[in-house]
Scaffold this motif. Structure first.
Motif, mmCIF file in Angstrom:
data_model
loop_
_atom_site.group_PDB
_atom_site.id
_atom_site.type_symbol
_atom_site.label_atom_id
_atom_site.label_comp_id
_atom_site.label_asym_id
_atom_site.label_seq_id
_atom_site.Cartn_x
_atom_site.Cartn_y
_atom_site.Cartn_z
ATOM 1 N N GLN A 104 0.844 -1.196 0.000
ATOM 2 C CA GLN A 104 0.000 0.000 0.000
ATOM 3 C C GLN A 104 0.880 1.247 0.000
ATOM 4 O O GLN A 104 1.245 1.768 1.047
ATOM 5 N N ASN A 105 1.205 1.718 -1.204
ATOM 6 C CA ASN A 105 2.063 2.891 -1.347
ATOM 7 C C ASN A 105 1.245 4.144 -1.033
ATOM 8 O O ASN A 105 0.288 4.469 -1.723
ATOM 9 N N LYS A 106 1.628 4.845 0.027
ATOM 10 C CA LYS A 106 0.881 6.012 0.486
ATOM 11 C C LYS A 106 1.431 7.330 -0.043
ATOM 12 O O LYS A 106 0.791 8.355 0.085
ATOM 13 N N GLY A 107 2.653 7.315 -0.590
ATOM 14 C CA GLY A 107 3.178 8.545 -1.154
ATOM 15 C C GLY A 107 4.603 8.845 -0.741
ATOM 16 O O GLY A 107 5.237 8.102 -0.001
ATOM 17 N N ALA A 108 5.086 9.979 -1.245
ATOM 18 C CA ALA A 108 6.456 10.419 -0.995
ATOM 19 C C ALA A 108 6.462 11.536 0.050
ATOM 20 O O ALA A 108 5.597 12.413 0.037
ATOM 21 N N LEU A 109 7.446 11.473 0.949
ATOM 22 C CA LEU A 109 7.566 12.449 2.033
ATOM 23 C C LEU A 109 8.942 13.097 2.022
ATOM 24 O O LEU A 109 9.954 12.391 1.961
ATOM 25 N N SER A 110 8.989 14.408 2.146
ATOM 26 C CA SER A 110 10.275 15.101 2.175
ATOM 27 C C SER A 110 11.095 14.712 3.405
ATOM 28 O O SER A 110 12.329 14.745 3.364
ATOM 29 N N LEU A 111 10.443 14.289 4.481
ATOM 30 C CA LEU A 111 11.181 13.923 5.689
ATOM 31 C C LEU A 111 12.004 12.649 5.512
ATOM 32 O O LEU A 111 12.839 12.326 6.348
ATOM 33 N N LEU A 112 11.802 11.936 4.399
ATOM 34 C CA LEU A 112 12.601 10.752 4.090
ATOM 35 C C LEU A 112 13.684 11.040 3.056
ATOM 36 O O LEU A 112 14.448 10.144 2.702
ATOM 37 N N ASN A 113 13.765 12.282 2.571
ATOM 38 C CA ASN A 113 14.807 12.634 1.606
ATOM 39 C C ASN A 113 16.177 12.513 2.243
ATOM 40 O O ASN A 113 16.325 12.580 3.466
ATOM 41 N N ASP A 114 17.180 12.354 1.419
ATOM 42 C CA ASP A 114 18.558 12.179 1.883
ATOM 43 C C ASP A 114 18.981 13.372 2.735
ATOM 44 O O ASP A 114 18.928 14.516 2.279
ATOM 45 N N ILE A 115 19.405 13.105 3.986
ATOM 46 C CA ILE A 115 19.795 14.202 4.877
ATOM 47 C C ILE A 115 21.001 14.968 4.345
ATOM 48 O O ILE A 115 21.177 16.132 4.673
ATOM 49 N N ALA A 116 21.800 14.318 3.491
ATOM 50 C CA ALA A 116 22.972 15.002 2.936
ATOM 51 C C ALA A 116 22.567 16.105 1.960
ATOM 52 O O ALA A 116 23.318 17.057 1.742
ATOM 53 N N ASP A 117 21.379 15.978 1.378
ATOM 54 C CA ASP A 117 20.906 16.954 0.399
ATOM 55 C C ASP A 117 19.721 17.774 0.899
ATOM 56 O O ASP A 117 19.113 18.517 0.132
ATOM 57 N N SER A 118 19.372 17.628 2.157
ATOM 58 C CA SER A 118 18.167 18.254 2.682
ATOM 59 C C SER A 118 18.315 19.766 2.828
ATOM 60 O O SER A 118 19.385 20.269 3.129
ATOM 61 N N LYS A 119 17.201 20.451 2.641
ATOM 62 C CA LYS A 119 17.181 21.905 2.813
ATOM 63 C C LYS A 119 16.969 22.295 4.282
ATOM 64 O O LYS A 119 17.120 23.446 4.649
ATOM 65 N N GLN A 124 16.021 19.046 12.425
ATOM 66 C CA GLN A 124 14.644 19.293 11.987
ATOM 67 C C GLN A 124 14.075 18.077 11.257
ATOM 68 O O GLN A 124 12.917 17.724 11.433
ATOM 69 N N GLN A 125 14.907 17.455 10.420
ATOM 70 C CA GLN A 125 14.430 16.303 9.669
ATOM 71 C C GLN A 125 14.158 15.122 10.597
ATOM 72 O O GLN A 125 13.149 14.429 10.456
#
Length: 185
Positions: A104-119, A124-125
């Protein structure tokens, strides 16, 4: 010699206790989440998108990465995780992995983005992940498709493609808590 052995045993004994219980069934509880390192992608310039359909028809995973993702999905279903909610980072490779799991794919979340590239900052992440866990744990098992750097940050160890960790949340300190490594393959 004893000065060396005692600290070494203090480190090894808890590790052995965790590794003895590192299968999928050991984390099949609604107060646990599984974070999987996304399989091998084609190149390093995989885009982040706000809508999964923006990834287009490009195959972002390597052939082996795709097979690995499908195998992980099979293993999760065989272990009784067919009702798990899957979230991925906004990386097209992570989204492709989430789709390949066939859960059950619920979607994409920015909080799972690579911390090395995070804004946002690492703190915070991690807090955003902890809040998400606090809001969603207890309803169904969560499966996250994320990046090696995020798993390293939480677990303190260097995982391979497709490796996974179990985690929960410390609601007092609002931080994700590493529980153990999980063997999926």
């Amino acid at each position: 010699m004893i000065r060396i052995l005692v600290p070494l045993l203090a480190i090894l004994v808890p590790s052995l206790a965790l590794s003895a219980d590192n299968d999928l069934e050991s984390v099949k509880r609604y107060d646990r989440a599984i974070m999987i390192v996304l399989p091998e992608a084609n190149g390093s310039a995989v885009p982040l998108v706000t809508k999964p359909e923006d990834c287009g028809d490009t195959q972002w995973l390597t052939r082996d990465g795709r097979r690995m993702a499908e195998g992980i999905g099979d293993a999760l279903r065989d272990a009784g995780f067919g009702d798990a909610s899957v979230y991925s980072s906004q990386s097209c490779a992570a989204i492709e992995t989430a789709n390949a799991l066939k859960l059950q794919n619920k979607g994409a979340l920015s909080l799972l983005n690579d911390i090395a590239d995070s804004k946002v900052s690492r703190k915070q992440q991690r807090q955003a992940l902890a809040l998400f866990l606090a809001d969603h744990l207890g309803k169904r098992t969560l499966v996250f498709i994320s990046h090696r750097n995020n798993v390293i940050d939480i677990s303190g160890s260097y995982p391979s493609f497709g490796d996974a960790i179990a985690l929960t949340v410390n609601v007092t300190r609002f931080e994700p808590v590493f529980l153990r490594h999980i063997q999926i393959k």
